[in-house]
Design an enzyme around this catalytic site. Structure first.
Site, mmCIF file in Angstrom:
data_model
loop_
_atom_site.group_PDB
_atom_site.id
_atom_site.type_symbol
_atom_site.label_atom_id
_atom_site.label_comp_id
_atom_site.label_asym_id
_atom_site.label_seq_id
_atom_site.Cartn_x
_atom_site.Cartn_y
_atom_site.Cartn_z
ATOM 1 N N GLU A 49 0.842 -1.198 0.000
ATOM 2 C CA GLU A 49 0.000 0.000 0.000
ATOM 3 C C GLU A 49 0.877 1.248 0.000
ATOM 4 O O GLU A 49 1.926 1.262 0.650
ATOM 5 C CB GLU A 49 -0.872 -0.042 1.266
ATOM 6 C CG GLU A 49 -1.999 0.954 1.316
ATOM 7 C CD GLU A 49 -2.882 0.764 2.557
ATOM 8 O OE1 GLU A 49 -3.310 -0.371 2.849
ATOM 9 O OE2 GLU A 49 -3.123 1.765 3.233
ATOM 10 N N ASP A 74 0.213 5.300 0.652
ATOM 11 C CA ASP A 74 -0.882 6.144 1.143
ATOM 12 C C ASP A 74 -0.620 7.622 1.202
ATOM 13 O O ASP A 74 0.408 8.050 1.750
ATOM 14 C CB ASP A 74 -1.149 5.828 2.640
ATOM 15 C CG ASP A 74 -1.713 4.473 2.872
ATOM 16 O OD1 ASP A 74 -2.441 3.987 2.027
ATOM 17 O OD2 ASP A 74 -1.421 3.917 3.958
ATOM 18 N N GLU A 131 -2.990 10.464 3.138
ATOM 19 C CA GLU A 131 -4.228 10.710 3.886
ATOM 20 C C GLU A 131 -4.212 12.151 4.345
ATOM 21 O O GLU A 131 -3.194 12.630 4.858
ATOM 22 C CB GLU A 131 -4.327 9.805 5.123
ATOM 23 C CG GLU A 131 -4.721 8.390 4.812
ATOM 24 C CD GLU A 131 -4.939 7.564 6.080
ATOM 25 O OE1 GLU A 131 -5.771 7.954 6.923
ATOM 26 O OE2 GLU A 131 -4.257 6.552 6.227
#
Ligand code: NAG
Length: 282
Positions: A99, A101, A103
């Site tokens: 993953e 990311d 955010e």
């Protein structure tokens, strides 16, 4: 690199279509949840996610990619966005997933968003770096990019690199390179932790909260039936070898010096037995 088998013509055509004009949301994404709270507008040029007390919303790419240079423009929830989180990331599936990311943790009006980043490989994350931005990410669209090639992952904002995660397999650190990933995004309520560590709660009198997306662009290898197809044109594929030049290195240093607010690689309290090995790799 031997694993990248290329189907030249097919992909060249689709890449070309997307690089002359931004890729169309209808063509490239599915809305996956939110019961009408996510919308594709303007003939596929704009996508919006919204969040109210009952639910958030989200979308994902139709394609899976194994390596890519992926740009998206986002305009984040304006005003009092405390408690909201807008996640924009690449992920594979399963317990040993990879993953990458971004955010965005909302805040009270006038207080800064936190841009939180992480990299998971083989199901293992714990590699957070957090930043403030040098602009108001709610006033306009800005470009958030992920370059993911076999040697490195580079997170950029408006073309300025903010983080580099290098392939450190030579010192025993797993690196995302075998599992194809989709692009995902969602807007949800995380007021148990997001703003000042959960102290500031979502103010539902401001709902619905909305984040907008446009100008998606992917120069990427598309995964299909167990093989990855990249463009045949070496020009289009330069990103597969891309690294930071000296100007970009300087920009990265500038961001890390002035805007980085958390780095797992300097968190000795968290790793009393010693920092993760990739932290000392130059
Ligand atoms: C919100 O604002 C406060 C005060 O400026 C700051 O400490 C915090 O890092 C900001 N961001 C989040 C997501 O809490």
């Amino acid at each position: 690199m031997a694993s990248l088998s290329c189907i030249p013509l097919l992909l060249f055509v689709s890449l070309l279509m997307c690089s002359l004009v931004a890729c169309n949301f209808n063509q490239h994404f599915d809305i996956t949840w939110g019961d009408g709270r996510a919308k594709i507008l303007n003939n596929g040029e704009l996508l919006t996610l919204s969040l109210d007390k009952a639910s958030g919303s989200g979308f994902q790419s139709k394609n899976e990619y194994l390596f890519g240079k992926i740009d998206m423009q986002l305009k984040l929830v304006p005003g009092n966005s405390a408690g909201t989180v807008t996640a924009y990331y690449l992920s594979s599936q399963g317990p040993t997933h990879d993953e990458i990311d971004f955010e965005f943790l909302g805040n009270l009006s006038g207080d800064p968003y936190i841009l939180h980043t992480n990299v998971f490989s083989q199901g293992k994350g714990n590699r957070e770096q957090q930043f403030y931005l040098w602009f108001d990410p709610t006033a306009d669209f800005h470009t958030y990019s992920i370059l993911w090639n076999p040697q490195r992952i580079i997170f950029s904002v408006d073309g300025t690199p903010i983080r580099e995660f290098k392939n450190s397999e030579s010192i025993g650190v797993s690196y995302p390179k075998d599992q194809p990933m989709r692009i995902y995004s969602s807007l949800w309520n995380a007021d148990d932790w997001a703003t000042r560590g959960g102290l500031v709660k979502t103010d539902w009198t401001h709902a619905p909260f909305t984040a907008s997306y446009r100008n998606f662009n992917a120069n990427a290898c598309v995964w299909s039936s167990g093989a990855s197809s990249c463009s045949s044109s070496s020009n289009d594929n330069a990103w597969l070898q891309e690294e930071l030049d000296s100007t970009s290195q300087e920009r990265l240093q500038w961001v890390q010096k002035n805007y980085m607010i958390y780095n797992y690689c300097t968190d000795l309290k968290r790793f009393p037995q010693g920092l993760p090995p990739e932290c000392s790799a130059a």
